[in-house]
Design a protein around this motif. Structure first.
Motif, short mmCIF file in Angstrom:
data_model
loop_
_atom_site.label_atom_id
_atom_site.label_comp_id
_atom_site.label_asym_id
_atom_site.label_seq_id
_atom_site.Cartn_x
_atom_site.Cartn_y
_atom_site.Cartn_z
N ASN A 11 0.83 -1.19 0.00
CA ASN A 11 0.00 0.00 0.00
C ASN A 11 0.86 1.24 0.00
O ASN A 11 2.08 1.18 0.12
CB ASN A 11 -1.00 -0.01 1.17
CG ASN A 11 -0.35 0.07 2.53
OD1 ASN A 11 0.64 0.75 2.71
ND2 ASN A 11 -0.89 -0.64 3.48
N LYS A 12 0.22 2.40 -0.14
CA LYS A 12 0.96 3.65 -0.29
C LYS A 12 1.81 3.97 0.92
O LYS A 12 2.81 4.67 0.82
CB LYS A 12 0.02 4.81 -0.61
CG LYS A 12 -0.87 5.23 0.52
CD LYS A 12 -1.71 6.41 0.10
CE LYS A 12 -2.49 6.95 1.27
NZ LYS A 12 -3.14 8.20 0.96
N GLU B 122 1.13 5.68 -4.58
CA GLU B 122 -0.13 4.96 -4.70
C GLU B 122 -0.29 4.51 -6.14
O GLU B 122 -0.06 5.27 -7.06
CB GLU B 122 -1.29 5.86 -4.28
CG GLU B 122 -2.60 5.12 -4.22
CD GLU B 122 -3.68 5.89 -3.49
OE1 GLU B 122 -4.80 5.93 -4.02
OE2 GLU B 122 -3.41 6.44 -2.42
N ASP C 11 -2.01 3.42 -9.75
CA ASP C 11 -3.13 3.88 -10.55
C ASP C 11 -4.16 2.77 -10.73
O ASP C 11 -5.33 3.04 -11.00
CB ASP C 11 -2.65 4.34 -11.93
CG ASP C 11 -1.74 5.55 -11.83
OD1 ASP C 11 -1.98 6.41 -10.96
OD2 ASP C 11 -0.79 5.62 -12.62
N TYR D 237 -9.69 -0.63 0.26
CA TYR D 237 -9.18 0.74 0.23
C TYR D 237 -9.13 1.26 -1.21
O TYR D 237 -9.64 2.33 -1.51
CB TYR D 237 -7.79 0.80 0.88
CG TYR D 237 -7.08 2.11 0.72
CD1 TYR D 237 -7.30 3.15 1.62
CD2 TYR D 237 -6.17 2.32 -0.31
CE1 TYR D 237 -6.64 4.37 1.48
CE2 TYR D 237 -5.51 3.53 -0.45
CZ TYR D 237 -5.75 4.54 0.45
OH TYR D 237 -5.11 5.75 0.30
N TYR D 238 -8.53 0.47 -2.10
CA TYR D 238 -8.40 0.91 -3.49
C TYR D 238 -9.73 0.83 -4.24
O TYR D 238 -9.97 1.61 -5.16
CB TYR D 238 -7.28 0.16 -4.21
CG TYR D 238 -5.93 0.60 -3.71
CD1 TYR D 238 -5.51 1.91 -3.87
CD2 TYR D 238 -5.08 -0.28 -3.05
CE1 TYR D 238 -4.28 2.34 -3.39
CE2 TYR D 238 -3.85 0.14 -2.58
CZ TYR D 238 -3.47 1.45 -2.75
OH TYR D 238 -2.25 1.88 -2.28
N SER D 239 -10.60 -0.08 -3.85
CA SER D 239 -11.94 -0.14 -4.45
C SER D 239 -12.71 1.13 -4.15
O SER D 239 -13.40 1.67 -5.02
CB SER D 239 -12.72 -1.34 -3.92
OG SER D 239 -12.17 -2.54 -4.40
N SER D 240 -12.59 1.61 -2.93
CA SER D 240 -13.32 2.83 -2.55
C SER D 240 -12.80 4.05 -3.31
O SER D 240 -13.49 5.06 -3.39
CB SER D 240 -13.21 3.07 -1.04
OG SER D 240 -11.89 3.46 -0.67
N ARG D 241 -11.63 3.95 -3.90
CA ARG D 241 -11.05 5.03 -4.69
C ARG D 241 -11.17 4.78 -6.20
O ARG D 241 -10.62 5.50 -7.00
CB ARG D 241 -9.60 5.25 -4.29
CG ARG D 241 -9.50 5.95 -2.95
CD ARG D 241 -8.23 5.64 -2.22
NE ARG D 241 -8.20 6.34 -0.93
CZ ARG D 241 -8.90 6.00 0.15
NH1 ARG D 241 -9.72 4.99 0.10
NH2 ARG D 241 -8.80 6.68 1.28
N GLY D 242 -11.88 3.71 -6.55
CA GLY D 242 -12.11 3.40 -7.96
C GLY D 242 -10.89 2.86 -8.69
O GLY D 242 -10.84 2.88 -9.91
N LYS D 243 -9.91 2.34 -7.94
CA LYS D 243 -8.67 1.88 -8.57
C LYS D 243 -8.57 0.36 -8.64
O LYS D 243 -7.73 -0.16 -9.36
CB LYS D 243 -7.46 2.42 -7.81
CG LYS D 243 -7.35 3.93 -7.91
CD LYS D 243 -6.13 4.44 -7.20
CE LYS D 243 -6.01 5.95 -7.37
NZ LYS D 243 -4.72 6.43 -6.91
#
Length: 93
Positions: free
Chosen positions: A4-5, A11, A13, A61-67
């Motif tokens: 993770n970041k 982070e 893409d 976490y990344y799903s919630s950011r559309g990644k």
């Protein structure tokens, strides 16, 4: 394991999540030719639980950011590859 970041300072893409039911993963691990010495149902299920507890929060976490993009990983290698290829083709600019 997904990084993770906070571990890398950057982070991604894009995050690929290969979704496969536990029973299918157990079957695949038990049928591989050169598995681990401790490959048995109980040990594999424990390892999968650890994987899930460490990685699913990162995927969420990344799903919630559309990644994060979920790939159905229950098919053949060719079917899974084709799903990834289609995803990458759809993301080209």
């Amino acid at each position: 394991m997904l990084m993770n970041k906070f571990q890398t300072g950057t982070e991604p893409d894009l995050v690929l999540f290969f979704d496969c039911p536990e029973d299918e993963m157990v079957k695949r691990l038990l049928s591989r030719n050169q598995g681990r010495v401790d490959d048995n149902i109980e040990t594999i299920k424990k390892r999968l639980k650890v994987f899930e507890s460490l990685n699913l929060p990162v995927v969420e976490y990344y799903s919630s950011r559309g990644k994060a993009h979920k790939i159905n990983a229950t098919g053949t290698e060719d079917e899974i590859f084709e799903a990834v290829r289609k995803l990458f083709s759809s993301l080209r600019l």
